[in-house]
Write a protein that holds these residues in place. Structure first.
Motif, PDB file in Angstrom:
ATOM      1  N   VAL A  56     -10.741 -10.054 111.508  1.00 52.76           N
ATOM      2  CA  VAL A  56     -11.327  -9.577 112.762  1.00 52.76           C
ATOM      3  C   VAL A  56     -10.627 -10.301 113.901  1.00 52.76           C
ATOM      4  O   VAL A  56     -10.733 -11.524 114.036  1.00 52.76           O
ATOM      5  N   LEU A  57      -9.902  -9.539 114.714  1.00 55.62           N
ATOM      6  CA  LEU A  57      -9.148 -10.101 115.838  1.00 55.62           C
ATOM      7  C   LEU A  57      -9.798  -9.648 117.132  1.00 55.62           C
ATOM      8  O   LEU A  57      -9.766  -8.461 117.468  1.00 55.62           O
ATOM      9  N   LEU A  58     -10.373 -10.582 117.865  1.00 57.69           N
ATOM     10  CA  LEU A  58     -11.096 -10.282 119.106  1.00 57.69           C
ATOM     11  C   LEU A  58     -10.521 -11.070 120.280  1.00 57.69           C
ATOM     12  O   LEU A  58     -11.238 -11.391 121.221  1.00 57.69           O
ATOM     13  N   ARG A  59      -9.261 -11.360 120.235  1.00 54.87           N
ATOM     14  CA  ARG A  59      -8.607 -12.109 121.319  1.00 54.87           C
ATOM     15  C   ARG A  59      -8.608 -11.294 122.614  1.00 54.87           C
ATOM     16  O   ARG A  59      -8.415 -10.092 122.612  1.00 54.87           O
ATOM     17  N   ARG A  60      -8.844 -12.006 123.723  1.00 56.92           N
ATOM     18  CA  ARG A  60      -8.875 -11.418 125.074  1.00 56.92           C
ATOM     19  C   ARG A  60      -9.939 -10.329 125.190  1.00 56.92           C
ATOM     20  O   ARG A  60      -9.721  -9.286 125.803  1.00 56.92           O
ATOM     21  N   THR A  61     -11.091 -10.557 124.557  1.00 54.63           N
ATOM     22  CA  THR A  61     -12.256  -9.688 124.728  1.00 54.63           C
ATOM     23  C   THR A  61     -13.360 -10.502 125.406  1.00 54.63           C
ATOM     24  O   THR A  61     -13.116 -11.591 125.918  1.00 54.63           O
ATOM     25  N   HIS A  62     -14.582  -9.963 125.396  1.00 57.10           N
ATOM     26  CA  HIS A  62     -15.718 -10.641 126.041  1.00 57.10           C
ATOM     27  C   HIS A  62     -16.794 -10.941 124.991  1.00 57.10           C
ATOM     28  O   HIS A  62     -17.942 -10.517 125.111  1.00 57.10           O
ATOM     29  N   VAL A  63     -16.404 -11.681 123.972  1.00 56.61           N
ATOM     30  CA  VAL A  63     -17.343 -12.021 122.893  1.00 56.61           C
ATOM     31  C   VAL A  63     -18.498 -12.843 123.434  1.00 56.61           C
ATOM     32  O   VAL A  63     -19.670 -12.537 123.210  1.00 56.61           O
ATOM     33  N   GLY A  64     -18.191 -13.913 124.157  1.00 54.95           N
ATOM     34  CA  GLY A  64     -19.227 -14.768 124.720  1.00 54.95           C
ATOM     35  C   GLY A  64     -19.919 -15.622 123.670  1.00 54.95           C
ATOM     36  O   GLY A  64     -19.656 -15.533 122.466  1.00 54.95           O
ATOM     37  N   ASP A  65     -20.833 -16.445 124.136  1.00 50.71           N
ATOM     38  CA  ASP A  65     -21.550 -17.353 123.237  1.00 50.71           C
ATOM     39  C   ASP A  65     -22.490 -16.607 122.293  1.00 50.71           C
ATOM     40  O   ASP A  65     -22.636 -16.983 121.122  1.00 50.71           O
ATOM     41  N   ASP A  66     -23.150 -15.544 122.784  1.00 49.01           N
ATOM     42  CA  ASP A  66     -24.066 -14.794 121.927  1.00 49.01           C
ATOM     43  C   ASP A  66     -23.302 -14.091 120.805  1.00 49.01           C
ATOM     44  O   ASP A  66     -23.785 -14.011 119.662  1.00 49.01           O
TER      45      ASP A  66
END
Length: 324
Positions: free
Chosen positions: A110-120
């Motif tokens: 799972v590659l989520l680089r430069r997204t808005h995952v955030g702490d939650d």
């Protein structure tokens, strides 16, 4: 698979995304009459830059297809690499991915680089990893702070990390010493990590003490510490041995650790010298202050004795005058 994706997207009322639809179609066309490719890559915008961005709602149909692949296939299906780098994914989309991780054994990357995952979003992933077969998680530059790292690490510590989990990329986030210490505890507990990146985004930086502790922990646990994450090849993800990364990184030379220890020893010697010189200066200042205080006290004593003598002399003179 593209037909299954179309049908699942229709069921949830979201049009199929052209980038994801093309990914399913390219996978099926690549193994037409040939051996099945080991990894199904979903996303990877580098090859389709003109498509609209992938949003949270677009992930629902994809995740339903990935879940169905794990439940309905009697034979081991392909590994799934979900590459959403730079897409408009927020915490809501990450929760959808976390829900699939709990029931799917095919989602390996799972590659989520430069997204808005955030702490939650990081907290949701930390609680879901224990039931997955995930090998690689890229959360670089994804708006994660020290709190998100703590939620991610504590989730893996409480629920357990998957034995196949090898790569964790957290570089480029607003992480300080507190988040780095959480990762150090994860490394020291003997996790299966082989590659780690934790360099924070500027202007933040780790203190020398925490950075040294991180380096030592990675050296002792044979974890390759990188300053910026690099993508893993598909051949490495499609390892034939229980679908995990079987190749451990080569043992790094101890020269780096020895040089760091020598530099630290020099700094300690310099610090001791500074402490001794500072102590000597303070002792000199204390002696001067003591001498000044003694002189001041002597002057006050002399003044008091003079005043007492003058008072006694005037009193004696008055008595003599009265007696005369």
């Amino acid at each position: 698979m593209d037909a299954a994706y179309r049908w699942q997207s229709h069921q949830v009322g979201v049009p199929p995304h052209p980038l994801l639809l093309r990914s399913f179609g390219e996978y099926e066309s690549n193994h037409d009459g040939k051996p099945q490719p080991p990894v199904l890559v979903l996303g990877a915008r580098e090859s389709h830059a003109t498509d609209p961005p992938v949003r949270d709602a677009d992930l629902v149909g994809v995740c339903l297809v990935v879940r169905a692949m794990s439940r309905t296939s009697s034979l081991p299906g392909p590994l799934v690499r979900l590459d959403l780098t730079g897409e408009l994914i927020s915490c809501s989309g990450v929760r959808t991915i976390a829900a699939v991780l709990q029931v799917s054994s095919s989602l390996c990357s799972v590659l989520l680089r430069r997204t808005h995952v955030g702490d939650d979003g990081a907290a949701a992933l930390g609680a879901a990893l224990s039931c997955s077969m995930l090998q690689e998680l890229d959360l670089g530059e994804s708006a994660v702070t020290d709190a998100g790292v703590r939620y991610l690490v504590r989730g893996m510590q409480v629920h357990g990390a998957p034995p196949s989990f090898k790569i964790l990329l957290l570089d480029g986030n607003a992480i300080g010493d507190a988040g780095a210490i959480e990762v150090v505890t994860l490394v020291e507990e003997g996790s299966s990590l082989s590659t780690l990146s934790l360099h924070p985004a500027l202007p933040r930086f780790l203190s020398k003490e925490v950075e040294a502790a991180l380096q030592v922990a990675c050296e002792l646990s044979r974890v390759n510490l990188e300053y910026k994450g690099h993508p893993v090849s598909l051949d490495a993800l499609a390892s034939p041995r229980a679908r995990v990364l079987s190749q451990r990184p080569a043992k790094r030379s101890s020269e780096h650790l020895a040089s760091w220890m020598a530099a630290t020893e020099r700094e300690l010697r310099e610090l001791k010298w500074l402490l001794r010189s500072s102590s000597a200066r303070l002792d000199g200042q204390h002696k001067k202050l003591g001498l000044m205080s003694w002189r001041h006290g002597s002057m006050r004593l002399s003044s008091w004795l003079g005043e007492s003598s003058r008072s006694a002399h005037s009193g004696l003179t008055a008595v003599l005058r009265e007696s005369a």
